[in-house]
Design a protein around this motif. Sequence first.
Motif, PDB file in Angstrom:
ATOM      1  N   GLN A  93      39.149  39.850  44.952  1.00 53.33           N
ATOM      2  CA  GLN A  93      38.039  40.217  43.974  1.00 53.33           C
ATOM      3  C   GLN A  93      37.553  41.598  44.325  1.00 53.33           C
ATOM      4  OE1 GLN A  93      36.836  39.099  41.598  1.00 53.33           O
ATOM      5  NE2 GLN A  93      37.418  36.849  41.440  1.00 53.33           N
ATOM      6  N   THR A  94      37.505  42.261  43.397  1.00 50.49           N
ATOM      7  CA  THR A  94      36.813  43.551  43.380  1.00 50.49           C
ATOM      8  C   THR A  94      35.401  43.476  42.771  1.00 50.49           C
ATOM      9  OG1 THR A  94      37.510  44.463  41.435  1.00 50.49           O
ATOM     10  CG2 THR A  94      38.664  44.951  43.448  1.00 50.49           C
ATOM     11  N   GLU A  96      33.875  45.103  40.638  1.00 47.60           N
ATOM     12  CA  GLU A  96      34.074  45.429  39.177  1.00 47.60           C
ATOM     13  C   GLU A  96      35.004  44.271  38.447  1.00 47.60           C
ATOM     14  OE1 GLU A  96      36.604  48.587  36.195  1.00 47.60           O
ATOM     15  OE2 GLU A  96      36.452  49.172  38.389  1.00 47.60           O
ATOM     16  N   ASN A  97      35.955  43.684  39.053  1.00 41.38           N
ATOM     17  CA  ASN A  97      36.508  42.447  38.398  1.00 41.38           C
ATOM     18  C   ASN A  97      35.554  41.182  38.197  1.00 41.38           C
ATOM     19  OD1 ASN A  97      39.063  43.674  38.037  1.00 41.38           O
ATOM     20  ND2 ASN A  97      39.994  42.967  40.233  1.00 41.38           N
ATOM     21  N   ASN A 100      33.218  41.882  35.551  1.00 44.78           N
ATOM     22  CA  ASN A 100      33.955  41.636  34.209  1.00 44.78           C
ATOM     23  C   ASN A 100      34.217  40.210  33.918  1.00 44.78           C
ATOM     24  OD1 ASN A 100      33.888  44.464  33.588  1.00 44.78           O
ATOM     25  ND2 ASN A 100      36.004  44.679  34.596  1.00 44.78           N
ATOM     26  N   GLY A 101      34.502  39.561  34.908  1.00 39.79           N
ATOM     27  CA  GLY A 101      34.733  38.214  34.951  1.00 39.79           C
ATOM     28  C   GLY A 101      33.373  37.441  34.374  1.00 39.79           C
TER      29      GLY A 101
END
Length: 182
Positions: A93-94, A96-97, A100-101
């Motif tokens: 996981q970042t 940013e991800n 966004n999720g």
Amino acid sequence: ETVISSETENISNDADDDFRQQISEFETQLAAANKEIAKLKDGFLRAKAEVENVRRIAGEENLKAKKFAVENFAKDLLAAKDSLEAALNAKEQTIENFYNGVDLILKQLNAAFEKNNLLEVNPINQEKFNPNYHQAIQMVPSAEVAKDCVISVLQKGYLIADRVLRPAMVIVSAGNPEGTSQ
């Protein structure tokens, strides 16, 4: 005397015939009334049975409606749950991800709310306090905001089909602290 007795007998026979005829008419009327009563009683019993059937069916339908009322809403929430599980199961996981999720999940929830007529009550600052949709948690003096207007929202409220599910929790202006008019 024989003539009188014959006339008396004729009168008596005529009276008996009239009386018998009246009795016969009354019996005919009574039979017709009893037939009508039986017909009305049968109609009443049928109507009563129909009402009981309608009541029973309506009760069953009401139970089904209560039992499955949230079915469509629950189906719409499943996509958001699936997305949450996928986010938690992602290996690398970042931030940013992850952001966004979470944003995608919020969009899915908003779409489910909109589709199911679950509306947000989020009063903007300086909106007039409405006790039907807002719950005042605190009143604070304010020179900038008019009396009985929302200063801030602590928790959004929700309506479902124009019925308050949860009122918005708000802080409301008590008006100018000096007591001067605005």
